[in-house]
Design a protein around this motif. Structure first.
Motif, PDB file in Angstrom:
ATOM      1  N   GLY A  41       0.653  -1.445   0.039  1.00 58.08           N
ATOM      2  CA  GLY A  41       0.104   0.065  -0.201  1.00 58.08           C
ATOM      3  C   GLY A  41       0.745   1.075   0.003  1.00 58.08           C
ATOM      4  O   GLY A  41       0.574   2.221  -0.660  1.00 58.08           O
ATOM      5  N   SER A  42       2.100   1.297   0.879  1.00 55.62           N
ATOM      6  CA  SER A  42       2.738   2.598   0.906  1.00 55.62           C
ATOM      7  C   SER A  42       3.527   2.661  -0.317  1.00 55.62           C
ATOM      8  O   SER A  42       3.544   3.791  -0.795  1.00 55.62           O
ATOM      9  N   PHE A  43       4.332   1.795  -0.453  1.00 53.05           N
ATOM     10  CA  PHE A  43       5.165   1.775  -1.794  1.00 53.05           C
ATOM     11  C   PHE A  43       4.317   1.929  -3.123  1.00 53.05           C
ATOM     12  O   PHE A  43       4.883   3.029  -3.950  1.00 53.05           O
ATOM     13  N   ASP A  44       3.292   1.496  -3.488  1.00 56.20           N
ATOM     14  CA  ASP A  44       2.345   1.688  -4.670  1.00 56.20           C
ATOM     15  C   ASP A  44       1.935   3.036  -4.471  1.00 56.20           C
ATOM     16  O   ASP A  44       1.808   3.698  -5.627  1.00 56.20           O
ATOM     17  N   SER A  45       1.394   3.547  -3.415  1.00 57.73           N
ATOM     18  CA  SER A  45       0.720   4.818  -3.234  1.00 57.73           C
ATOM     19  C   SER A  45       1.626   6.057  -3.565  1.00 57.73           C
ATOM     20  O   SER A  45       1.530   6.780  -4.078  1.00 57.73           O
ATOM     21  N   LEU A  46       3.087   5.591  -3.169  1.00 56.80           N
ATOM     22  CA  LEU A  46       3.990   6.545  -3.407  1.00 56.80           C
ATOM     23  C   LEU A  46       4.415   6.688  -4.614  1.00 56.80           C
ATOM     24  O   LEU A  46       4.657   7.860  -5.285  1.00 56.80           O
ATOM     25  N   LEU A  47       4.555   5.599  -5.250  1.00 55.47           N
ATOM     26  CA  LEU A  47       4.835   5.708  -6.840  1.00 55.47           C
ATOM     27  C   LEU A  47       3.743   6.440  -7.628  1.00 55.47           C
ATOM     28  O   LEU A  47       3.972   7.060  -8.655  1.00 55.47           O
ATOM     29  N   ILE A  48       2.405   6.075  -7.367  1.00 57.48           N
ATOM     30  CA  ILE A  48       1.296   6.906  -7.941  1.00 57.48           C
ATOM     31  C   ILE A  48       1.409   8.272  -7.720  1.00 57.48           C
ATOM     32  O   ILE A  48       1.202   9.193  -8.512  1.00 57.48           O
ATOM     33  N   ALA A  49       1.420   8.692  -6.545  1.00 54.02           N
ATOM     34  CA  ALA A  49       1.524  10.116  -6.356  1.00 54.02           C
ATOM     35  C   ALA A  49       2.637  10.678  -6.894  1.00 54.02           C
ATOM     36  O   ALA A  49       2.664  11.833  -7.450  1.00 54.02           O
ATOM     37  N   LEU A  50       3.753  10.096  -6.991  1.00 52.51           N
ATOM     38  CA  LEU A  50       5.009  10.680  -7.753  1.00 52.51           C
ATOM     39  C   LEU A  50       4.537  10.857  -9.230  1.00 52.51           C
ATOM     40  O   LEU A  50       4.916  12.044  -9.867  1.00 52.51           O
ATOM     41  N   SER A  51       3.935   9.828  -9.936  1.00 51.64           N
ATOM     42  CA  SER A  51       3.719   9.974 -11.406  1.00 51.64           C
ATOM     43  C   SER A  51       2.659  11.055 -11.508  1.00 51.64           C
ATOM     44  O   SER A  51       2.788  11.988 -12.515  1.00 51.64           O
ATOM     45  N   TYR A  52       1.586  11.362 -10.690  1.00 57.25           N
ATOM     46  CA  TYR A  52       0.703  12.221 -10.875  1.00 57.25           C
ATOM     47  C   TYR A  52       1.268  13.695 -10.421  1.00 57.25           C
ATOM     48  O   TYR A  52       0.801  14.803 -11.034  1.00 57.25           O
ATOM     49  N   ALA A  53       2.303  13.882  -9.541  1.00 55.78           N
ATOM     50  CA  ALA A  53       2.897  15.070  -9.183  1.00 55.78           C
ATOM     51  C   ALA A  53       3.593  15.507 -10.573  1.00 55.78           C
ATOM     52  O   ALA A  53       3.576  16.721 -10.864  1.00 55.78           O
ATOM     53  N   LEU A  54       4.276  14.480 -11.143  1.00 52.90           N
ATOM     54  CA  LEU A  54       4.947  14.920 -12.618  1.00 52.90           C
ATOM     55  C   LEU A  54       3.863  15.167 -13.430  1.00 52.90           C
ATOM     56  O   LEU A  54       4.411  16.092 -14.460  1.00 52.90           O
ATOM     57  N   ILE A  55       2.865  14.724 -13.753  1.00 54.74           N
ATOM     58  CA  ILE A  55       1.819  14.807 -14.611  1.00 54.74           C
ATOM     59  C   ILE A  55       1.157  16.175 -14.373  1.00 54.74           C
ATOM     60  O   ILE A  55       1.071  17.086 -15.244  1.00 54.74           O
ATOM     61  N   LEU A  56       0.841  16.513 -13.050  1.00 52.00           N
ATOM     62  CA  LEU A  56       0.370  17.951 -12.838  1.00 52.00           C
ATOM     63  C   LEU A  56       1.153  18.998 -13.211  1.00 52.00           C
ATOM     64  O   LEU A  56       0.852  20.124 -13.560  1.00 52.00           O
ATOM     65  N   ARG A  57       2.568  18.844 -12.979  1.00 50.53           N
ATOM     66  CA  ARG A  57       3.617  19.634 -13.355  1.00 50.53           C
ATOM     67  C   ARG A  57       3.629  20.039 -14.751  1.00 50.53           C
ATOM     68  O   ARG A  57       3.656  21.004 -15.328  1.00 50.53           O
ATOM     69  N   ALA A  58       3.423  18.868 -15.682  1.00 53.75           N
ATOM     70  CA  ALA A  58       3.522  18.932 -16.962  1.00 53.75           C
ATOM     71  C   ALA A  58       2.031  19.554 -17.300  1.00 53.75           C
ATOM     72  O   ALA A  58       2.140  20.465 -18.234  1.00 53.75           O
ATOM     73  N   VAL A  59       0.940  19.249 -16.866  1.00 53.62           N
ATOM     74  CA  VAL A  59      -0.324  19.850 -17.157  1.00 53.62           C
ATOM     75  C   VAL A  59      -0.332  21.559 -17.067  1.00 53.62           C
ATOM     76  O   VAL A  59      -0.778  22.272 -17.817  1.00 53.62           O
ATOM     77  N   LEU A  60       0.237  21.747 -16.047  1.00 53.62           N
ATOM     78  CA  LEU A  60       0.258  23.262 -15.476  1.00 53.62           C
ATOM     79  C   LEU A  60       1.177  24.192 -16.317  1.00 53.62           C
ATOM     80  O   LEU A  60       1.054  25.270 -16.556  1.00 53.62           O
ATOM     81  N   SER A  61       2.019  23.439 -17.205  1.00 53.19           N
ATOM     82  CA  SER A  61       3.044  24.009 -18.140  1.00 53.19           C
ATOM     83  C   SER A  61       2.100  24.128 -19.634  1.00 53.19           C
ATOM     84  O   SER A  61       2.677  24.996 -20.325  1.00 53.19           O
ATOM     85  N   LEU A  62       0.652  23.489 -19.566  1.00 51.68           N
ATOM     86  CA  LEU A  62       0.328  23.733 -20.909  1.00 51.68           C
ATOM     87  C   LEU A  62      -0.133  25.193 -21.091  1.00 51.68           C
ATOM     88  O   LEU A  62      -0.621  25.939 -20.067  1.00 51.68           O
TER      89      LEU A  62
END
Length: 336
Positions: free
Chosen positions: A209-230
């Motif tokens: 639960g912790s490891f997978d949640s951390l990977l998902i949170a990291l992926s979406y943090a990078l996604i949101l950073r890319a989206v905000l640059s649109l």
């Protein structure tokens, strides 16, 4: 009135109580449970048929979605028919082998679903942050390797858990106060100290639960950073809307599961029916909602359903750029 259970049963046979303390409401509780199971069967089966029938959906995102649909079908089918048998026909008896098999499928496929959710988050990260390399990174062999890795991880983690319980002597009355063979509920029947099995289960659940949640949170943090640059506000709004839907479903999978696990171990003062209902919701709601969130809200799936129904080619083929991720942000770019 609560149903009575035998006090002298063979150790090769167990009895499931259903939802402790709410046996008199079993018939009413069975209605939403049955509806969710039918929605799970119809939604995930339709999703698999549409993805298989439409070549334009043979993209990494939809392959991961197919894996998720298969996992949801297996996980729901491993518990719901027996649960409905308890609710409708008071069929509480289950052989020990069947109980351990059910336990293995429930916990192993839960770990697999967590891994596939991580893979889908990674798919979105590649599609948004590296759109021109999307298909060169997530090739067919890579997708297959990710799917195999999630399967092997579940087998490696959950096999010892089942073997440990199989080796433990169980005491009569062999009554499991649960609606399915949940690990901790069965472990309470052990005649000797089961601290190792308890600790192993808690450690694996916390790690996954912790490891997978951390990977998902990291992926979406990078996604949101890319989206905000649109530069396009409309593209940002659409991306935020899609990501929020996925994150809600991820939260629906992880939060009830972790709550159920920790309440089972550390909050024994809670009414048993609350713990059991929470565990049931954890296994029944996500499989029913996954095809709705990932399917109906995705334009490509809707178009695929229309194509299969009408048997006519749809206007405009979906390209393998970001449109293939369901975010629809790639209007001017495409993957070579």
């Amino acid at each position: 009135m609560p149903h009575s259970h035998p006090t002298n049963t063979s150790l090769s046979e167990l009895h499931l109580t259903g939802i402790p303390g709410l046996q008199h409401l079993h018939h009413w509780i069975s209605v939403p449970f049955c509806i969710m199971y039918l929605v799970t069967l119809a939604g995930n089966s339709t999703l698999l048929c549409v993805i298989k029938a439409d070549p334009s959906l043979h993209l990494p995102m939809f392959l991961f979605l197919s894996m998720l649909a298969v996992i949801d079908l297996v996980m729901s089918t491993s518990i719901t028919p027996k649960m409905l048998g308890i609710f409708w026909f008071h069929s509480t008896a289950i052989s020990l082998d069947a109980c351990l098999t059910q336990m293995y499928f429930v916990h192993a496929f839960s770990v697999m679903e967590s891994g596939v959710l991580v893979a889908m988050a990674f798919d979105r990260y590649v599609a948004i942050c590296n759109p021109l390399r999307y298909l060169s990174i997530l090739t067919g062999p890579v997708v297959a390797a990710i799917g195999l890795a999630t399967l092997l991880r579940a087998v490696v983690f959950m096999s010892p858990l089942t073997f440990q319980i199989h080796r433990l002597p169980l005491c009569s009355p062999a009554v499991v106060d649960h609606s399915y063979c949940e690990h901790m509920a069965v472990l309470r029947l052990a005649c000797r100290d089961a601290a190792f099995s308890n600790t192993y289960s808690l450690s694996i659940s916390t790690y996954v639960g912790s490891f997978d949640s951390l990977l998902i949170a990291l992926s979406y943090a990078l996604i949101l950073r890319a989206v905000l640059s649109l530069s396009s506000p409309q593209a940002r709004k659409k991306a935020f809307s899609t990501c929020s839907s996925h994150l809600c479903l991820i939260a629906l999978f992880y939060i009830p599961g972790l709550l159920s696990m920790y309440m089972e171990r550390y909050h024994q003062e809670l009414p048993p029916h609350i713990q059991v209902l929470l565990a049931d919701i954890y296994l029944l709601i996500p499989p029913a909602f996954n095809p709705l969130i990932y399917g109906i809200r995705t334009k490509q799936i809707r178009d695929g359903v229309c194509k299969v129904i009408s048997q006519r080619p749809t206007a405009g083929r979906i390209g393998p750029g970001l449109q293939g991720t369901g975010l629809g942000l790639m209007k001017t770019k495409s993957v070579p």
